[in-house]
Write a protein that holds these residues in place. Sequence first.
Motif, mmCIF file in Angstrom:
data_model
loop_
_atom_site.group_PDB
_atom_site.id
_atom_site.type_symbol
_atom_site.label_atom_id
_atom_site.label_comp_id
_atom_site.label_asym_id
_atom_site.label_seq_id
_atom_site.Cartn_x
_atom_site.Cartn_y
_atom_site.Cartn_z
ATOM 1 N N ARG A 100 -58.134 -14.995 -65.269
ATOM 2 C CA ARG A 100 -57.924 -13.921 -64.388
ATOM 3 C C ARG A 100 -56.938 -12.898 -64.892
ATOM 4 O O ARG A 100 -56.890 -11.849 -64.700
ATOM 5 C CB ARG A 100 -57.612 -14.278 -63.171
ATOM 6 N N SER A 101 -55.879 -13.284 -65.747
ATOM 7 C CA SER A 101 -54.981 -12.436 -66.433
ATOM 8 C C SER A 101 -55.473 -11.684 -67.718
ATOM 9 O O SER A 101 -54.734 -10.605 -68.015
ATOM 10 C CB SER A 101 -53.784 -13.282 -67.018
ATOM 11 N N SER A 102 -56.609 -11.996 -68.231
ATOM 12 C CA SER A 102 -57.273 -11.221 -69.201
ATOM 13 C C SER A 102 -58.785 -10.668 -68.967
ATOM 14 O O SER A 102 -59.650 -11.079 -69.454
ATOM 15 C CB SER A 102 -57.331 -12.074 -70.402
ATOM 16 N N PRO A 103 -58.976 -9.810 -68.055
ATOM 17 C CA PRO A 103 -60.408 -9.429 -67.774
ATOM 18 C C PRO A 103 -60.862 -8.890 -68.653
ATOM 19 O O PRO A 103 -62.231 -8.766 -68.748
ATOM 20 C CB PRO A 103 -60.147 -8.301 -66.515
ATOM 21 N N GLN A 104 -60.232 -8.618 -69.744
ATOM 22 C CA GLN A 104 -60.971 -7.734 -71.016
ATOM 23 C C GLN A 104 -61.753 -8.749 -71.806
ATOM 24 O O GLN A 104 -62.583 -8.660 -72.681
ATOM 25 C CB GLN A 104 -59.975 -6.978 -72.074
ATOM 26 N N MET A 105 -61.601 -10.053 -71.382
ATOM 27 C CA MET A 105 -62.051 -11.230 -72.286
ATOM 28 C C MET A 105 -63.586 -11.572 -72.023
ATOM 29 O O MET A 105 -64.334 -11.786 -72.762
ATOM 30 C CB MET A 105 -61.319 -12.501 -72.196
ATOM 31 N N VAL A 194 -81.408 -11.074 -70.847
ATOM 32 C CA VAL A 194 -80.429 -9.784 -70.996
ATOM 33 C C VAL A 194 -79.543 -10.337 -71.449
ATOM 34 O O VAL A 194 -78.629 -11.031 -70.902
ATOM 35 C CB VAL A 194 -80.620 -9.132 -69.679
ATOM 36 N N SER A 195 -78.802 -9.913 -72.527
ATOM 37 C CA SER A 195 -77.559 -10.227 -73.044
ATOM 38 C C SER A 195 -76.618 -9.376 -72.441
ATOM 39 O O SER A 195 -76.919 -8.031 -72.490
ATOM 40 C CB SER A 195 -77.481 -10.030 -74.535
ATOM 41 N N LEU A 196 -75.485 -9.838 -71.629
ATOM 42 C CA LEU A 196 -74.566 -8.943 -71.020
ATOM 43 C C LEU A 196 -73.240 -9.265 -71.665
ATOM 44 O O LEU A 196 -72.124 -10.040 -71.040
ATOM 45 C CB LEU A 196 -74.698 -9.527 -69.429
ATOM 46 N N PRO A 197 -72.985 -8.984 -72.963
ATOM 47 C CA PRO A 197 -71.671 -9.174 -73.594
ATOM 48 C C PRO A 197 -70.515 -8.130 -73.207
ATOM 49 O O PRO A 197 -70.682 -7.015 -72.713
ATOM 50 C CB PRO A 197 -71.900 -8.932 -74.899
ATOM 51 N N LYS A 198 -69.326 -8.411 -73.449
ATOM 52 C CA LYS A 198 -68.167 -7.718 -73.528
ATOM 53 C C LYS A 198 -68.131 -7.010 -74.793
ATOM 54 O O LYS A 198 -68.164 -7.715 -75.765
ATOM 55 C CB LYS A 198 -66.862 -8.497 -73.093
ATOM 56 N N MET A 199 -67.660 -5.802 -74.833
ATOM 57 C CA MET A 199 -67.616 -4.944 -76.018
ATOM 58 C C MET A 199 -66.206 -5.355 -76.574
ATOM 59 O O MET A 199 -65.005 -5.179 -75.935
ATOM 60 C CB MET A 199 -67.685 -3.622 -75.454
#
Length: 350
Positions: A100-105, A194-199
Motif C-alpha cells: 500500500r506504500s507504493s501504489p505506483q507498483m 484484457v491485459s491491464l498493466p501498470k505503465m
Amino acid sequence: MTANPRESAEGTDQASATTKFDRRGWLIAGAVATGAIVGANWLRNAWPNEKAGVFLARNQRYDGTLVRTIRDGLIAVGLLPEVIRGKRVLLKPNLVEPTRSSPQMTTHPAMILATAEVFRGWGATVAVGEGPGHVRDTEMALVESGVAEALDSLKLPFSDLNYQEVAFRPNAGQACKLTGFYFPQSVLEADLIVSLPKMKTHHWMGVTLSLKNMYGVIPGIKYGWPKNVLHHHGIPQTVFDINASLPPTIAVVDGIVCMEGDGPIMGSAKPMGLVGIGLNPTAVDATLARIMGMEPRKIPYLALAANQLGPLDDRHIDQRGETWQGLESPFKLLDKDFLLDMRRPGILVS
C-alpha cells in the motif's frame, strides 16, 4: 489446493450498454464508419492488413469517469459491444509485489473495476486472474493491493493463476527453446484476455507494459518464483512466445500514476494521468514507450514482436483520442548503458 472463494462467485451487476457520445464521439463514429472489426478473430486479422488503433486519454483520475473513458476508447479502436456479448473475458492486472506504500507498483483497483463494468455492461462474463511473480501468497497480494476489497464490491470472481489447473499448449512463437507452455484453465477458457498493466520502467527490459504483463498468466507451480524457467530461456523470447500462444488479447493500460527509475518494483511514482487502449498490445506498448522517451525498436521484446505480433512503426498505428507527441514525458532510467541506449534520438538524460 482449495479453490479461492472468489473463483466461484458470480457477478450479477449489469451496467448500461448505452454509450454517451461527447467530444470523443467523432472518434468513435469514425472507427465504426471506416469498418470497425466485428469478427471474433480481430486480433489475428487486424494487422498487418489494417492499421492498429491506439486510443490515448489524458487528464484521467482514479476517482474520475474511467468507465466512460474505457468504453469510449474500446469503441474508438474498433471493439463493438455486439462482438463481446456472451463472451468470457479475463482481466489480467499487474500485482507483482504489492504494498500500500507504493501504489505506483501495481494496477489500481479503480482501473480493474471500471474495465469490468464496461464488459459486463456489454453482456460479457467477466473474471479477474493473476499469478504474481514475486509473491506466493496471492490472497495477501490481493489484500495489500486493495484489489480484494474492490473485487468483493462488484462480486467479481478471481482466479489464482499460480495454482489453478493447467493444460499444455504448443509454443506458437518459437523464439525460445520451450516447446510449449502450461496455461491455467481460466486463460484457456477465455474468449478474450484484457491485459491491464501498470505503465512502468523495467531494470532489464526498459519498459514493462501490456506484453510483459502476460508473464502473470504463467503458473508459479510450474515455472517457479519469479517465473525462473522463463528467465532462464530469455525474457524477450519468452515474452514474445507467451503472447504469440495466448487467446486473443487486448490492452487497457493504467498510466495514471506510473513508475520510473528502478522499475518494476523499486522505482518512484510519476503521475501521468493517462489511459492507453488498443486491440493490438504491441502497438499500444510501442506508443507508450515513445511517450516514456524510449525507442520501441531498442526494447528487446518489442523488437521481436515487430512485424510478428503487431506494428512498431508509428506510420502503421492509427492514433485516436490524444496523440502521443503531445504527451511525451521521458521517464528516468537506471544509469546503465544498455538502458540509456533505449532512449529515443534527441532525448536528453539528466
